[in-house]
Design an enzyme around this catalytic site. Structure first.
Site, PDB file in Angstrom:
ATOM      1  N   GLY A  45       6.994   1.698  -9.248  1.00 39.66           N
ATOM      2  CA  GLY A  45       5.827   2.496  -8.899  1.00 39.66           C
ATOM      3  C   GLY A  45       5.204   1.924  -7.644  1.00 39.66           C
ATOM      4  O   GLY A  45       5.321   0.723  -7.375  1.00 39.66           O
ATOM      5  N   GLN A  50      -1.331   0.306  -1.721  1.00 37.02           N
ATOM      6  CA  GLN A  50      -0.433  -0.844  -1.602  1.00 37.02           C
ATOM      7  C   GLN A  50       0.312  -0.879  -0.265  1.00 37.02           C
ATOM      8  O   GLN A  50       0.934  -1.885   0.055  1.00 37.02           O
ATOM      9  CB  GLN A  50       0.580  -0.856  -2.745  1.00 37.02           C
ATOM     10  CG  GLN A  50      -0.062  -1.126  -4.096  1.00 37.02           C
ATOM     11  CD  GLN A  50       0.989  -1.141  -5.182  1.00 37.02           C
ATOM     12  OE1 GLN A  50       1.363  -0.099  -5.703  1.00 37.02           O
ATOM     13  NE2 GLN A  50       1.476  -2.329  -5.504  1.00 37.02           N
ATOM     14  N   CYS A  98       3.163  -6.633 -10.479  1.00 43.17           N
ATOM     15  CA  CYS A  98       2.717  -5.744  -9.410  1.00 43.17           C
ATOM     16  C   CYS A  98       3.278  -6.228  -8.083  1.00 43.17           C
ATOM     17  O   CYS A  98       3.246  -7.433  -7.808  1.00 43.17           O
ATOM     18  CB  CYS A  98       1.189  -5.737  -9.378  1.00 43.17           C
ATOM     19  SG  CYS A  98       0.480  -4.670  -8.120  1.00 43.17           S
ATOM     20  N   LEU A  99       3.763  -5.302  -7.271  1.00 39.82           N
ATOM     21  CA  LEU A  99       4.289  -5.672  -5.959  1.00 39.82           C
ATOM     22  C   LEU A  99       3.223  -6.321  -5.079  1.00 39.82           C
ATOM     23  O   LEU A  99       3.540  -7.135  -4.216  1.00 39.82           O
ATOM     24  CB  LEU A  99       4.867  -4.442  -5.248  1.00 39.82           C
ATOM     25  CG  LEU A  99       6.094  -3.798  -5.904  1.00 39.82           C
ATOM     26  CD1 LEU A  99       6.465  -2.509  -5.178  1.00 39.82           C
ATOM     27  CD2 LEU A  99       7.264  -4.764  -5.963  1.00 39.82           C
ATOM     28  N   HIS A 140      -0.934   2.161 -14.570  1.00 39.20           N
ATOM     29  CA  HIS A 140      -0.947   1.047 -13.622  1.00 39.20           C
ATOM     30  C   HIS A 140      -1.132   1.560 -12.190  1.00 39.20           C
ATOM     31  O   HIS A 140      -1.977   1.047 -11.447  1.00 39.20           O
ATOM     32  CB  HIS A 140       0.362   0.253 -13.739  1.00 39.20           C
ATOM     33  CG  HIS A 140       0.454  -0.900 -12.797  1.00 39.20           C
ATOM     34  ND1 HIS A 140       0.267  -2.204 -13.193  1.00 39.20           N
ATOM     35  CD2 HIS A 140       0.721  -0.945 -11.468  1.00 39.20           C
ATOM     36  CE1 HIS A 140       0.408  -3.001 -12.143  1.00 39.20           C
ATOM     37  NE2 HIS A 140       0.696  -2.255 -11.080  1.00 39.20           N
ATOM     38  N   GLU A 141      -0.365   2.585 -11.812  1.00 40.76           N
ATOM     39  CA  GLU A 141      -0.470   3.126 -10.453  1.00 40.76           C
ATOM     40  C   GLU A 141      -1.791   3.858 -10.246  1.00 40.76           C
ATOM     41  O   GLU A 141      -2.399   3.776  -9.178  1.00 40.76           O
ATOM     42  CB  GLU A 141       0.721   4.028 -10.129  1.00 40.76           C
ATOM     43  CG  GLU A 141       2.074   3.335 -10.176  1.00 40.76           C
ATOM     44  CD  GLU A 141       2.151   2.052  -9.363  1.00 40.76           C
ATOM     45  OE1 GLU A 141       1.517   1.967  -8.284  1.00 40.76           O
ATOM     46  OE2 GLU A 141       2.844   1.120  -9.800  1.00 40.76           O
ATOM     47  N   HIS A 144      -4.537   1.643  -9.233  1.00 38.49           N
ATOM     48  CA  HIS A 144      -4.547   1.293  -7.808  1.00 38.49           C
ATOM     49  C   HIS A 144      -5.414   2.252  -6.995  1.00 38.49           C
ATOM     50  O   HIS A 144      -6.133   1.823  -6.099  1.00 38.49           O
ATOM     51  CB  HIS A 144      -3.133   1.287  -7.227  1.00 38.49           C
ATOM     52  CG  HIS A 144      -2.389   0.015  -7.453  1.00 38.49           C
ATOM     53  ND1 HIS A 144      -2.800  -1.202  -6.960  1.00 38.49           N
ATOM     54  CD2 HIS A 144      -1.242  -0.234  -8.130  1.00 38.49           C
ATOM     55  CE1 HIS A 144      -1.950  -2.143  -7.313  1.00 38.49           C
ATOM     56  NE2 HIS A 144      -0.985  -1.580  -8.031  1.00 38.49           N
TER      57      HIS A 144
END
Length: 186
Positions: A45, A50, A98-99, A140-141, A144
Site C-alpha cells: 500500500g 508518503q 510502513c514504508l 492503514h493507508e 496516512h
C-alpha cells in the site's frame, strides 16, 4: 516515475490531506507512478503523503499476501477522495510496518470490517465493504491521508522505547532498500 518515500518526521505525514479535484491532478499518471514506487519499495500500500503529496489518494495491492486463508489476488485498487463510512467488529491485533518507518514493526488493533466510499482512477464512485487483511491495509493507508501513522496507536511506553529509532529514521539513519526523502533535505 519512481518517487522517493518520505520518512518519519516529515510534516506531510502528519497533515490532513486535501481532496483531489478532477482538473488539478492527472490521476492516471499518478496511479501508475504510485504503483511503480510501491512495487520498487516492496510495499502493499502507498498513500500520496508518503511521496510528499498532501492529497487524498492511496493505492493497494495485496496480492503478495495471497494465501490459503484470504484470497488477495484481486485486491489491487486505487482510492481517490475516500471516506470510511463505517468500521465494525471486535478489533484484532496484527503486526504492521510502513514504508515511511523502515525497520519498525508493531502490533496495532483495528476493527475487522469497514465500508468505504471512494472514486477509482476513472472517477467512478464505489461503496464497498472489506474485511480481514483487506480492511487492515485500507485502514492503514487511510490513516496516512488523515495524518495518522501506525506509531500513533502505540502505548506511551512503547513510543518511549522507539523514540531513538524514530529519531534516527527522521535523520536518514535507517536501512531501506529503496530511495527515501529525509525531512528537511532536498
Amino acid at each position: 516515475m519512481i518517487y522517493p518515500i518520505v520518512v518519519y518526521g516529515d510534516p506531510v505525514l502528519k497533515r490532513m490531506a486535501d481532496e483531489i479535484d478532477r482538473e488539478s491532478t492527472d490521476v492516471k499518471k499518478l496511479t501508475a507512478d504510485m504503483f511503480e514506487t510501491m512495487y520498487q519499495a516492496g510495499g502493499i500500500g502507498l498513500a500520496a503523503p508518503q511521496i510528499g503529496m498532501s492529497i487524498r489518494m492511496f493505492v493497494v495491492d495485496g496480492s503478495p499476501l495471497n494465501d490459503e486463508e484470504e484470497d488477495m489476488s484481486d485486491f489491487k485498487k486505487v482510492f481517490i477522495n475516500p471516506e470510511i463510512v463505517e468500521e465494525k467488529g471486535e478489533p484484532w491485533k496484527f503486526e504492521e510496518g510502513c514504508l515511511s518507518i523502515p525497520g519498525i514493526r508493531e502490533e496495532v488493533s483495528r476493527p475487522p470490517k469497514l465500508i468505504i466510499n471512494y472514486l477509482d482512477e476513472n472517477w467512478v464512485e464505489h461503496e464497498e465493504e472489506f474485511d480481514g487483511m483487506k480492511a487492515r491495509i485500507i485502514q492503514h493507508e487511510y490513516d496516512h491521508i488523515e495524518g495518522i501513522l501506525f506509531t500513533d496507536y502505540l502505548t506511551p511506553f512503547k513510543k518511549r522505547l522507539l523514540k531513538g529509532k524514530l529519531q534516527n529514521i527522521s535523520k536518514g539513519k535507517c536501512d531501506a532498500d529503496y530511495k527515501i526523502k529525509i525531512p528537511g533535505k532536498r
